[in-house]
Design a protein around this motif. Sequence first.
Motif, PDB file in Angstrom:
ATOM      1  N   SER A  50       0.390   2.398  -4.269  1.00 48.41           N
ATOM      2  CA  SER A  50      -0.378   1.203  -3.921  1.00 48.41           C
ATOM      3  C   SER A  50       0.413  -0.069  -4.183  1.00 48.41           C
ATOM      4  O   SER A  50      -0.070  -1.020  -4.799  1.00 48.41           O
ATOM      5  CB  SER A  50      -1.696   1.181  -4.709  1.00 48.41           C
ATOM      6  OG  SER A  50      -2.465   2.337  -4.455  1.00 48.41           O
ATOM      7  N   LEU A  51       1.628  -0.091  -3.708  1.00 46.24           N
ATOM      8  CA  LEU A  51       2.513  -1.218  -3.961  1.00 46.24           C
ATOM      9  C   LEU A  51       1.987  -2.511  -3.349  1.00 46.24           C
ATOM     10  O   LEU A  51       1.391  -2.514  -2.274  1.00 46.24           O
ATOM     11  CB  LEU A  51       3.907  -0.921  -3.428  1.00 46.24           C
ATOM     12  CG  LEU A  51       4.736   0.027  -4.308  1.00 46.24           C
ATOM     13  CD1 LEU A  51       5.907   0.599  -3.534  1.00 46.24           C
ATOM     14  CD2 LEU A  51       5.219  -0.707  -5.550  1.00 46.24           C
ATOM     15  N   LYS A  52       2.235  -3.600  -4.059  1.00 50.66           N
ATOM     16  CA  LYS A  52       1.818  -4.922  -3.652  1.00 50.66           C
ATOM     17  C   LYS A  52       3.041  -5.820  -3.507  1.00 50.66           C
ATOM     18  O   LYS A  52       4.063  -5.577  -4.139  1.00 50.66           O
ATOM     19  CB  LYS A  52       0.858  -5.520  -4.687  1.00 50.66           C
ATOM     20  CG  LYS A  52      -0.365  -4.679  -4.981  1.00 50.66           C
ATOM     21  CD  LYS A  52      -1.179  -5.290  -6.101  1.00 50.66           C
ATOM     22  CE  LYS A  52      -2.398  -4.455  -6.429  1.00 50.66           C
ATOM     23  NZ  LYS A  52      -3.187  -5.048  -7.533  1.00 50.66           N
ATOM     24  N   PRO A  53       2.947  -6.881  -2.705  1.00 51.12           N
ATOM     25  CA  PRO A  53       4.084  -7.795  -2.568  1.00 51.12           C
ATOM     26  C   PRO A  53       4.572  -8.338  -3.906  1.00 51.12           C
ATOM     27  O   PRO A  53       5.780  -8.551  -4.071  1.00 51.12           O
ATOM     28  CB  PRO A  53       3.523  -8.907  -1.684  1.00 51.12           C
ATOM     29  CG  PRO A  53       2.504  -8.217  -0.837  1.00 51.12           C
ATOM     30  CD  PRO A  53       1.863  -7.219  -1.770  1.00 51.12           C
ATOM     31  N   GLU A  54       3.677  -8.554  -4.847  1.00 49.53           N
ATOM     32  CA  GLU A  54       4.077  -9.063  -6.145  1.00 49.53           C
ATOM     33  C   GLU A  54       4.866  -8.061  -6.980  1.00 49.53           C
ATOM     34  O   GLU A  54       5.389  -8.405  -8.044  1.00 49.53           O
ATOM     35  CB  GLU A  54       2.862  -9.559  -6.946  1.00 49.53           C
ATOM     36  CG  GLU A  54       1.727  -8.548  -7.027  1.00 49.53           C
ATOM     37  CD  GLU A  54       0.648  -8.799  -5.992  1.00 49.53           C
ATOM     38  OE1 GLU A  54      -0.546  -8.731  -6.359  1.00 49.53           O
ATOM     39  OE2 GLU A  54       0.998  -9.074  -4.829  1.00 49.53           O
ATOM     40  N   GLY A 109      -2.591   2.241 -13.639  1.00 48.87           N
ATOM     41  CA  GLY A 109      -3.407   2.894 -12.637  1.00 48.87           C
ATOM     42  C   GLY A 109      -2.706   3.075 -11.311  1.00 48.87           C
ATOM     43  O   GLY A 109      -3.164   3.857 -10.469  1.00 48.87           O
ATOM     44  N   ARG A 110      -1.601   2.357 -11.109  1.00 51.25           N
ATOM     45  CA  ARG A 110      -0.828   2.470  -9.876  1.00 51.25           C
ATOM     46  C   ARG A 110       0.530   3.133 -10.101  1.00 51.25           C
ATOM     47  O   ARG A 110       0.990   3.888  -9.252  1.00 51.25           O
ATOM     48  CB  ARG A 110      -0.604   1.091  -9.250  1.00 51.25           C
ATOM     49  CG  ARG A 110      -1.887   0.375  -8.855  1.00 51.25           C
ATOM     50  CD  ARG A 110      -1.585  -0.900  -8.068  1.00 51.25           C
ATOM     51  NE  ARG A 110      -0.835  -1.867  -8.858  1.00 51.25           N
ATOM     52  CZ  ARG A 110       0.352  -2.351  -8.514  1.00 51.25           C
ATOM     53  NH1 ARG A 110       0.926  -1.956  -7.383  1.00 51.25           N
ATOM     54  NH2 ARG A 110       0.961  -3.241  -9.285  1.00 51.25           N
ATOM     55  N   PHE A 111       1.160   2.830 -11.228  1.00 53.38           N
ATOM     56  CA  PHE A 111       2.479   3.369 -11.547  1.00 53.38           C
ATOM     57  C   PHE A 111       2.370   4.470 -12.592  1.00 53.38           C
ATOM     58  O   PHE A 111       1.497   4.423 -13.467  1.00 53.38           O
ATOM     59  CB  PHE A 111       3.395   2.276 -12.102  1.00 53.38           C
ATOM     60  CG  PHE A 111       3.796   1.215 -11.107  1.00 53.38           C
ATOM     61  CD1 PHE A 111       3.202   1.126  -9.855  1.00 53.38           C
ATOM     62  CD2 PHE A 111       4.776   0.298 -11.447  1.00 53.38           C
ATOM     63  CE1 PHE A 111       3.576   0.142  -8.951  1.00 53.38           C
ATOM     64  CE2 PHE A 111       5.154  -0.686 -10.550  1.00 53.38           C
ATOM     65  CZ  PHE A 111       4.562  -0.771  -9.309  1.00 53.38           C
ATOM     66  N   GLY A 158       0.792  -1.213   0.000  1.00 51.34           N
ATOM     67  CA  GLY A 158       0.000   0.000   0.000  1.00 51.34           C
ATOM     68  C   GLY A 158       0.827   1.267   0.000  1.00 51.34           C
ATOM     69  O   GLY A 158       0.287   2.362  -0.224  1.00 51.34           O
ATOM     70  N   GLY A 159       2.113   1.132   0.216  1.00 46.78           N
ATOM     71  CA  GLY A 159       2.998   2.278   0.250  1.00 46.78           C
ATOM     72  C   GLY A 159       3.424   2.718  -1.137  1.00 46.78           C
ATOM     73  O   GLY A 159       2.994   2.158  -2.151  1.00 46.78           O
TER      74      GLY A 159
END
Length: 124
Positions: free
Chosen positions: A85-89, A66-68, A15-16
């Motif tokens: 909205s970073l995700k572990p993947e 949409g996130r990057f 989420g960061g």
Amino acid sequence: QVQLVESGGGLVQAGGSLRLSCTPSGRTLRNYGRAWFRQAPGEEREFVAAISWNGDYTYYEDSVKGRFTISRDSAKNEVYLLMNSLKPEDTAVYYCAAQLLGLGSRTSSEYNYWGRGTQVTVSS
């Protein structure tokens, strides 16, 4: 002649956000498309985002759209990747690349210059 230097990687919680930067070393790159790729351990390098040489077009992998956001600063000869909205993947080594007159190809072999990468780790 030219190497790209990435910076801005690090460890963040899901989420960061992080902002990666890429700066050429050796000479100013003119009329080069710029892109970001990433590679997780044991996996193939994959396309993330690209911006055409004139800045008119941007492209994103579906999973990051949409996130990057990829952008550039012509005066500083830098390219950036803002990751929200970073995700572990998203965990991987992120590489900056440049292609002469590049239009935003997602094929890594088409790029002329590469950086050594910066680690991005996203925890759960």
